[in-house]
Design an enzyme around this catalytic site. Sequence first.
Site, PDB file in Angstrom:
ATOM      1  CE  LYS A  92       6.970  -4.540  -3.557  1.00 39.19           C
ATOM      2  NZ  LYS A  92       7.375  -5.782  -3.764  1.00 39.19           N
TER       3      LYS A  92
ATOM      4  CE1 TYR B 220       9.456  -2.582  -0.124  1.00 36.77           C
ATOM      5  CE2 TYR B 220       7.758  -0.908   0.983  1.00 36.77           C
ATOM      6  CZ  TYR B 220       8.262  -2.194   0.452  1.00 36.77           C
ATOM      7  OH  TYR B 220       7.495  -3.268   0.509  1.00 36.77           O
TER       8      TYR B 220
ATOM      9  NE  ARG C 278      10.861   4.295   8.469  1.00 35.05           N
ATOM     10  CZ  ARG C 278      10.176   3.361   8.631  1.00 35.05           C
ATOM     11  NH1 ARG C 278       8.826   3.600   7.716  1.00 35.05           N
ATOM     12  NH2 ARG C 278      10.525   2.309   9.011  1.00 35.05           N
TER      13      ARG C 278
ATOM     14  CG  ASP D 259      -0.194   0.048   2.509  1.00 35.07           C
ATOM     15  OD1 ASP D 259       0.860  -0.003   2.387  1.00 35.07           O
ATOM     16  OD2 ASP D 259      -1.076   0.069   3.676  1.00 35.07           O
ATOM     17  CD  GLU D 260       5.568   1.436   3.194  1.00 34.85           C
ATOM     18  OE1 GLU D 260       6.513   2.078   2.774  1.00 34.85           O
ATOM     19  OE2 GLU D 260       5.813   1.053   4.394  1.00 34.85           O
TER      20      GLU D 260
HETATM   21  P1  NAD Z   1      11.215 -10.097   3.680  1.00 39.35           P
HETATM   22  O1  NAD Z   1      12.458  -8.983   3.685  1.00 39.35           O
HETATM   23  O2  NAD Z   1      11.076 -10.831   4.914  1.00 39.35           O
HETATM   24  O3  NAD Z   1      11.591 -11.055   2.767  1.00 39.35           O
HETATM   25  C1  NAD Z   1      12.067 -10.994   1.359  1.00 39.35           C
HETATM   26  C2  NAD Z   1      12.729 -12.299   0.811  1.00 39.35           C
HETATM   27  O4  NAD Z   1      13.206 -11.972  -0.653  1.00 39.35           O
HETATM   28  C3  NAD Z   1      13.782 -12.781   1.699  1.00 39.35           C
HETATM   29  O5  NAD Z   1      13.892 -14.064   1.951  1.00 39.35           O
HETATM   30  C4  NAD Z   1      15.093 -12.580   0.774  1.00 39.35           C
HETATM   31  O6  NAD Z   1      16.148 -13.413   0.934  1.00 39.35           O
HETATM   32  C5  NAD Z   1      14.546 -12.601  -0.719  1.00 39.35           C
HETATM   33  N1  NAD Z   1      15.078 -11.751  -1.542  1.00 39.35           N
HETATM   34  C6  NAD Z   1      15.771 -10.576  -1.588  1.00 39.35           C
HETATM   35  N2  NAD Z   1      16.131 -10.387  -2.700  1.00 39.35           N
HETATM   36  C7  NAD Z   1      16.043 -11.215  -3.627  1.00 39.35           C
HETATM   37  C8  NAD Z   1      16.511 -11.431  -5.144  1.00 39.35           C
HETATM   38  N3  NAD Z   1      17.363 -10.889  -5.534  1.00 39.35           N
HETATM   39  N4  NAD Z   1      16.204 -12.879  -5.515  1.00 39.35           N
HETATM   40  C9  NAD Z   1      15.716 -13.822  -4.763  1.00 39.35           C
HETATM   41  N5  NAD Z   1      15.321 -13.560  -3.511  1.00 39.35           N
HETATM   42  C10 NAD Z   1      15.453 -12.305  -3.128  1.00 39.35           C
HETATM   43  O7  NAD Z   1      10.136  -9.308   3.170  1.00 39.35           O
HETATM   44  P2  NAD Z   1       8.460  -9.705   3.691  1.00 39.35           P
HETATM   45  O8  NAD Z   1       8.167  -8.719   4.703  1.00 39.35           O
HETATM   46  O9  NAD Z   1       8.168 -10.960   3.396  1.00 39.35           O
HETATM   47  O10 NAD Z   1       7.897  -8.989   2.195  1.00 39.35           O
HETATM   48  C11 NAD Z   1       7.623  -9.906   1.040  1.00 39.35           C
HETATM   49  C12 NAD Z   1       6.878  -8.951  -0.102  1.00 39.35           C
HETATM   50  O11 NAD Z   1       5.789  -8.647   0.347  1.00 39.35           O
HETATM   51  C13 NAD Z   1       7.779  -7.820  -0.645  1.00 39.35           C
HETATM   52  O12 NAD Z   1       7.758  -7.734  -1.848  1.00 39.35           O
HETATM   53  C14 NAD Z   1       7.202  -6.737   0.250  1.00 39.35           C
HETATM   54  O13 NAD Z   1       7.471  -5.702  -0.585  1.00 39.35           O
HETATM   55  C15 NAD Z   1       5.630  -7.014   0.247  1.00 39.35           C
HETATM   56  N6  NAD Z   1       4.923  -6.642   1.367  1.00 39.35           N
HETATM   57  C16 NAD Z   1       5.270  -6.784   2.577  1.00 39.35           C
HETATM   58  C17 NAD Z   1       4.478  -6.158   3.765  1.00 39.35           C
HETATM   59  C18 NAD Z   1       5.050  -6.551   5.091  1.00 39.35           C
HETATM   60  O14 NAD Z   1       4.278  -5.820   5.952  1.00 39.35           O
HETATM   61  N7  NAD Z   1       6.026  -7.053   5.333  1.00 39.35           N
HETATM   62  C19 NAD Z   1       3.428  -5.768   3.393  1.00 39.35           C
HETATM   63  C20 NAD Z   1       2.949  -5.571   2.094  1.00 39.35           C
HETATM   64  C21 NAD Z   1       3.664  -5.869   1.192  1.00 39.35           C
HETATM   65  O1  DAU Z   2       2.806  -0.712   4.379  1.00 40.94           O
HETATM   66  C1  DAU Z   2       3.126  -2.057   4.029  1.00 40.94           C
HETATM   67  C2  DAU Z   2       4.662  -1.861   4.532  1.00 40.94           C
HETATM   68  O2  DAU Z   2       4.439  -2.208   5.702  1.00 40.94           O
HETATM   69  C3  DAU Z   2       5.530  -2.924   3.358  1.00 40.94           C
HETATM   70  O3  DAU Z   2       5.238  -2.689   2.169  1.00 40.94           O
HETATM   71  C4  DAU Z   2       6.848  -2.642   4.089  1.00 40.94           C
HETATM   72  O4  DAU Z   2       7.589  -3.823   3.371  1.00 40.94           O
HETATM   73  C5  DAU Z   2       6.915  -3.133   5.562  1.00 40.94           C
HETATM   74  O5  DAU Z   2       8.215  -3.242   6.119  1.00 40.94           O
HETATM   75  C6  DAU Z   2       5.899  -2.288   6.140  1.00 40.94           C
HETATM   76  O6  DAU Z   2       6.816  -0.775   6.063  1.00 40.94           O
HETATM   77  P1  DAU Z   2       6.381  -0.034   7.658  1.00 40.94           P
HETATM   78  O7  DAU Z   2       7.552   1.213   7.383  1.00 40.94           O
HETATM   79  O8  DAU Z   2       5.279   0.570   7.751  1.00 40.94           O
HETATM   80  O9  DAU Z   2       6.961  -0.795   8.567  1.00 40.94           O
HETATM   81  P2  DAU Z   2       8.016  -0.703   9.614  1.00 40.94           P
HETATM   82  O10 DAU Z   2       7.599  -2.054  10.786  1.00 40.94           O
HETATM   83  O11 DAU Z   2       9.335  -0.530   9.493  1.00 40.94           O
HETATM   84  O12 DAU Z   2       7.228   0.525  10.693  1.00 40.94           O
HETATM   85  C7  DAU Z   2       5.921   0.562  11.094  1.00 40.94           C
HETATM   86  C8  DAU Z   2       5.824   1.801  11.781  1.00 40.94           C
HETATM   87  O13 DAU Z   2       6.698   1.909  12.792  1.00 40.94           O
HETATM   88  C9  DAU Z   2       6.233   3.249  10.955  1.00 40.94           C
HETATM   89  O14 DAU Z   2       5.349   4.136  11.169  1.00 40.94           O
HETATM   90  C10 DAU Z   2       7.736   3.387  11.471  1.00 40.94           C
HETATM   91  C11 DAU Z   2       7.468   2.986  12.910  1.00 40.94           C
HETATM   92  N1  DAU Z   2       8.619   2.593  13.712  1.00 40.94           N
HETATM   93  C12 DAU Z   2       9.682   1.473  13.093  1.00 40.94           C
HETATM   94  C13 DAU Z   2      10.516   0.893  13.771  1.00 40.94           C
HETATM   95  C14 DAU Z   2      11.176  -0.141  13.032  1.00 40.94           C
HETATM   96  C15 DAU Z   2       9.149   3.134  14.960  1.00 40.94           C
HETATM   97  O15 DAU Z   2       8.713   3.919  15.575  1.00 40.94           O
HETATM   98  N2  DAU Z   2      10.079   2.380  15.555  1.00 40.94           N
HETATM   99  C16 DAU Z   2      11.012   1.608  15.019  1.00 40.94           C
HETATM  100  O16 DAU Z   2      12.071   1.202  15.553  1.00 40.94           O
END
Ligand code: NAD
Ligand code: DAU
Length: 363
Positions: free
Chosen positions: A164, A160, A300, A136-137
């Site tokens: 995306k 980031y 941030r 959603d970012e």
């Molecule tokens: P993560 O960082 O935990 O995992 C990413 C994985 O991709 C890792 O296993 C890493 O080794 C692998 N990777 C990185 N570069 C690579 C490459 N070049 N080739 C092959 N593998 C590679 O991430 P996540 O939180 O599981 O997110 C997964 C997907 O979901 C991402 O595309 C992210 O943008 C999306 N997403 C995440 C969130 C969230 O809250 N975490 C929310 C919405 C969307």
């Molecule tokens: O919205 C979806 C996204 O959510 C995904 O696409 C990203 O991969 C995932 O990392 C996440 O991004 P955020 O930046 O929202 O997540 P994060 O956990 O890093 O931070 C969540 C919120 O908390 C954000 O407002 C920043 C704040 N934060 C984060 C950290 C790590 C703090 O206040 N302190 C911290 O130490």
Amino acid sequence: MRNLLVTGGAGFIGGNFVHYMRKTRPGLRIIVLDKLAYAGNLENLKGLHEGPGFSFVRGDICDFDTLDNLFGREKIDTVVNFAAESHVDRSILGPRAFMETNVMGTFTLLDAARKHWVDGGTVRPEETRFLHVSTDEVYGSLGDTGYFTEDTPYSPNSPYSASKASSDHIVRAYHHTYGIRAVTTNCSNNYGPYQFPEKLIPLMIINALNGRPLPVYGDGGNVRDWLYVEDHCRAIDAALQKGRPGQTYNIGGGAEKKNMEIVELICSIIDEKAATDGALQGLYPFKGPRKGLIRFVKDRPGHDRRYAIDCGKIEAELGWRPQVTFEEGIRKTVEWYIDNRPWWEKILSGEYMRYYEHQYGGS
Ligand code: NAD
Ligand code: DAU
């Protein structure tokens, strides 16, 4: 769907998705491709055994030859692309890897699919599907009201989210130009088992257990819409089965929370558990209240204020809605991190610790 390639399947959401699909679709062949970058961890796939239904390949989505071989050898007909650099703070410190994997990697993966599904015809085109997992970012930041819909204009604010957003556009172009049967999902913040402890929720759980400072950025009033990871896996499965090629679907938890609310809730859940569980108190001797560990730290750069998702389209078209409430999910997650200390201790003893100390001077 016979031969499913899951890229980034050793990461947080990818790992949960592979476990979910093994459980719910035992007849499916799953091939995980993961570079095992810092957040990739084979322990996230523990319990899955190499065999006819599951295999793991270490490789990079930027490497066309690896992909080309895999598509041909495994007769891949379905791709779910999780592979990415996923942490916003890291993208601010070092954006290049984000552009390489998220932009060039997604492009390379699509191009391998084009060779095998459109030009080469290894599998029947109508039986193929490319699901791109996005965020959603890409929509930028909301004010106090309103929701992101699939029609909200893209307005990414961090390296980031810009990477995306670029990948989403490339997916769209490959659908329109070459007919790749692609679906993109844009999901809100996930939480749950196996999340790398740099993200807000696991970082706060582990630090609160250990009596370490809880670094809250800015005023702690930023809002995210939280979704339990298994609900995201169900949504991706629904989009794979029933999503219309060329469409995008927003996914969210309907659980908007300020960061401070979450940190305070984690503190009280852990204090409450420690008060009644002698073994836990023995392992984590810090005497609460843990809210006293909260520290407001420098914000941030470019920090988006609020994200909130309108899930109307996926609910109406695919019949998906979240099943796990935030209150249930956060308790399950705290319990998972308590029960899986060896998993995160290994991570903390290595590379992540050095990164954390670089950012916060070890505090
Ligand atoms: P993560 O960082 O935990 O995992 C990413 C994985 O991709 C890792 O296993 C890493 O080794 C692998 N990777 C990185 N570069 C690579 C490459 N070049 N080739 C092959 N593998 C590679 O991430 P996540 O939180 O599981 O997110 C997964 C997907 O979901 C991402 O595309 C992210 O943008 C999306 N997403 C995440 C969130 C969230 O809250 N975490 C929310 C919405 C969307
Ligand atoms: O919205 C979806 C996204 O959510 C995904 O696409 C990203 O991969 C995932 O990392 C996440 O991004 P955020 O930046 O929202 O997540 P994060 O956990 O890093 O931070 C969540 C919120 O908390 C954000 O407002 C920043 C704040 N934060 C984060 C950290 C790590 C703090 O206040 N302190 C911290 O130490």
